[in-house]
Every structure is written in C-alpha cells, then in structure tokens.
Design a protein around this motif. Structure first.
Motif, short mmCIF file in Angstrom:
data_model
loop_
_atom_site.label_atom_id
_atom_site.label_comp_id
_atom_site.label_asym_id
_atom_site.label_seq_id
_atom_site.Cartn_x
_atom_site.Cartn_y
_atom_site.Cartn_z
N ALA A 105 48.07 43.85 52.46
CA ALA A 105 48.02 43.03 51.24
C ALA A 105 49.20 43.31 50.34
CB ALA A 105 46.71 43.29 50.49
N ASP A 106 49.62 44.56 50.28
CA ASP A 106 50.69 44.93 49.36
C ASP A 106 52.04 44.36 49.78
OD1 ASP A 106 48.61 46.30 48.26
OD2 ASP A 106 49.45 48.29 48.52
N VAL A 107 52.33 44.41 51.07
CA VAL A 107 53.61 43.87 51.53
C VAL A 107 53.61 42.34 51.41
CG1 VAL A 107 54.03 45.84 53.04
CG2 VAL A 107 52.93 43.82 53.98
N THR A 108 52.45 41.73 51.58
CA THR A 108 52.34 40.28 51.40
C THR A 108 52.52 39.91 49.94
OG1 THR A 108 50.82 40.14 53.30
CG2 THR A 108 50.83 38.29 51.76
N ALA A 109 51.91 40.67 49.05
CA ALA A 109 52.04 40.41 47.62
C ALA A 109 53.49 40.53 47.16
CB ALA A 109 51.17 41.38 46.83
N LEU A 134 41.17 41.96 50.37
CA LEU A 134 42.52 41.42 50.35
C LEU A 134 42.76 40.60 49.08
CD1 LEU A 134 44.57 40.22 53.34
CD2 LEU A 134 44.65 38.91 51.25
N ARG A 135 41.96 39.57 48.85
CA ARG A 135 42.23 38.72 47.68
C ARG A 135 41.96 39.45 46.38
NH1 ARG A 135 37.68 35.20 46.19
NH2 ARG A 135 35.87 35.63 47.50
N GLY A 136 40.98 40.37 46.37
CA GLY A 136 40.73 41.16 45.16
C GLY A 136 41.90 42.09 44.87
N ARG A 137 42.47 42.66 45.91
CA ARG A 137 43.63 43.54 45.73
C ARG A 137 44.83 42.74 45.23
NH1 ARG A 137 44.52 48.81 48.18
NH2 ARG A 137 46.74 49.34 48.27
N LEU A 138 45.01 41.54 45.76
CA LEU A 138 46.11 40.68 45.30
C LEU A 138 45.96 40.32 43.83
CD1 LEU A 138 46.43 38.22 48.33
CD2 LEU A 138 47.90 40.17 47.81
N PHE A 142 48.33 42.80 41.63
CA PHE A 142 49.56 42.00 41.56
C PHE A 142 49.44 40.77 40.68
CE2 PHE A 142 49.57 44.43 45.50
CZ PHE A 142 50.83 45.02 45.47
N GLY A 143 48.26 40.51 40.14
CA GLY A 143 48.08 39.40 39.23
C GLY A 143 48.18 38.04 39.88
N LEU A 144 47.86 37.95 41.17
CA LEU A 144 47.97 36.68 41.89
C LEU A 144 46.63 35.95 41.90
CD1 LEU A 144 50.06 37.89 44.96
CD2 LEU A 144 50.90 36.75 42.91
N GLU A 145 46.69 34.64 41.79
CA GLU A 145 45.51 33.80 41.93
C GLU A 145 45.43 33.31 43.36
OE1 GLU A 145 43.54 29.63 40.23
OE2 GLU A 145 45.37 30.45 39.31
N VAL A 146 44.27 33.51 43.98
CA VAL A 146 44.09 33.13 45.38
C VAL A 146 43.02 32.05 45.47
CG1 VAL A 146 43.48 33.92 47.69
CG2 VAL A 146 44.74 35.44 46.16
N ILE A 147 43.34 30.94 46.13
CA ILE A 147 42.36 29.88 46.33
C ILE A 147 42.05 29.76 47.82
CG2 ILE A 147 43.04 28.64 44.26
CD1 ILE A 147 44.52 26.64 45.99
N LEU A 148 40.83 29.32 48.11
CA LEU A 148 40.33 29.27 49.49
C LEU A 148 40.06 27.83 49.92
CD1 LEU A 148 37.67 32.13 49.31
CD2 LEU A 148 40.03 32.30 50.12
N PRO A 149 40.07 27.59 51.22
CA PRO A 149 39.64 26.27 51.72
C PRO A 149 38.16 26.06 51.42
CG PRO A 149 40.80 27.55 53.42
CD PRO A 149 40.50 28.49 52.30
#
Length: 238
Positions: A105-109, A134-138, A142-149
């Motif tokens: 998750a960190d390298v992706t972020a 994963l999405r909670g860690r992001l 990292f302050g990212l908003e993650v949306i799902l299908p």
C-alpha cells in the motif's frame, strides 16, 4: 546488493511476474549479466483460499509469518508479500521480523502522490475492497480518498480473480468488463485506478484504457529492487 525475500504462490502467476520484473530491473540498472539476489517461499494457494473463505485470518497470519521467518533464515534482507490480500496480516508479521517488510500500500500511495492525485478507484479481491488493510492505510497515512465499484462489479472482479486469473486464464471478454469498470470509476471522479490484486495487471495494462493505472505488482517489485540496491525509502509495514 541485498537479498530480497518473496512470499509467493498467492498466486504463482503473479509471483512469476515479481521474479521477472525484479530481475529485469536489476539487469537494466546495473547492466552486464547482473540479476537479483532473492529467495522465495511459495505457498499452496488452496490453503489460503480456504482460510479466507472461513474468515480465519489467524491461520493466514501464522502461515505468512512462518514463510517470512524462513526467508530471513535463508538470508533475506527484506520481505515482500507478493499478494495484496495477504497484506491483511502484514503489520502483525512485520512486528516479528528482524528485517523490513515492504508494504504494497505504501509504495502504491507514493506513486499516486507523485502523480498529484488524491482520489482513486480500487479493484481487488472482495477482501481487499471490503476490508481496511489497504484502503484504510491509504486514507489514514496518505490522505487518499478511495472509491469502490458497485456491489455487482465487486462480485464480478472477485469471481474472475479466483476462477480465472488464479488458473492462468486471462480472457478478452473479462478484460473488456474490467476496462468498463475502470472507466465507470473514472466517470465517478477517480483520477486513477489501483490494480489492487497482483494478477489484475496480467489482464489490464495502460494500453487498454486512458485512465491512469497503478499496477501494484510492478510498483511493489520495483520497491524491492530499490531496497536491494540501497536506494529505498522508508516504505515498511511498521
């Protein structure tokens, strides 16, 4: 050059991609006949599938922990879990390791932040999409908003991973559906989409869509090379 330890077999298809990407990148950077120093512990994926279905993450963690410790005894200077879903247990495993565990998750972020994005879509197994590892860690780190299908699309993605990709089946019709899901997420505001299962990049690549993709397999493998060649940042699971 430091030795990379890979926890693989979940599935072997993506583990083979890790092996190829890591060795190709070491050769590209160093030239000559250089290849990577690495050791791999490869799991029986059927066991992991059963534990996941039973919501038995304790057994998953015990198995991943055992493989990680075996890699250290074999000389690994870092460990990567070549699977997004098994990062559910990464933090616990990392606490017991004497070497860094590089978190996917960190390298992706970092790649998402480098692109200047804040809102991204996520594709993966239902465990990766539903759970927070994963999405909670992001979001939290990292302050990212993650949306799902949508729920139907999530079911389709999960089913394809376990009935097609894990068996080496990558069909054109499945690719077309994945691309449609990716483009729907973009229409909902996603600036890019995380391919959050290490088999998905074997199906969908940048050439198939104009939506920016974040290939967790390649990003994770390249971070392992960075570590091996001492150009890494602090991307561990601590």
């Amino acid at each position: 050059m430091k030795t990379i330890g890979i926890i693989g077999g979940m599935t072997w298809e993506s583990s083979a991609a890790y092996y190829r990407i890591i060795n190709q990148e070491v050769g590209r950077r160093l030239g000559g006949n250089y290849s990577a120093k690495l050791v791999m512990a490869s799991a029986n994926f059927e066991e992991f599938d059963r534990w996941q279905r039973a919501d038995d993450w304790g057994s998953v963690e015990a198995a991943v922990d055992d493989m990680a410790q075996c890699l250290v005894r074999a000389g690994a200077d870092c460990v990567v879990i070549a699977c997004n879903t098994q990062h559910e247990v990464a933090e616990g495993v990392a606490r017991r390791l004497p070497v860094p565990l590089i978190h996917i998750a960190d390298v992706t972020a970092e790649a998402i932040q480098k692109a200047g994005f804040r809102k991204v879509g996520l594709l993966g197994t239902r465990y990766t999409m539903e759970r927070q590892f994963l999405r909670g860690r992001l979001r939290e780190r990292f302050g990212l908003e993650v949306i799902l299908p949508g729920s139907e699309e999530q079911h389709y993605i999960h089913h394809a991973i376990y009935t097609e990709f894990s068996k080496g089946i990558f069909a054109e019709a499945t690719r077309a559906t994945f691309v449609k899901i990716i483009e729907t997420l973009a229409a909902q505001g996603a600036e890019g989409v995380i391919l959050g299962c290490t088999e998905i990049p074997l199906l969908v690549q940048a050439k198939h869509t104009d939506v920016p993709l974040f290939d967790t397999t390649t990003l994770h493998a390249l971070a392992a090379v960075d570590f091996s060649l001492a150009t890494h940042k602090n991307l561990t699971a601590s």
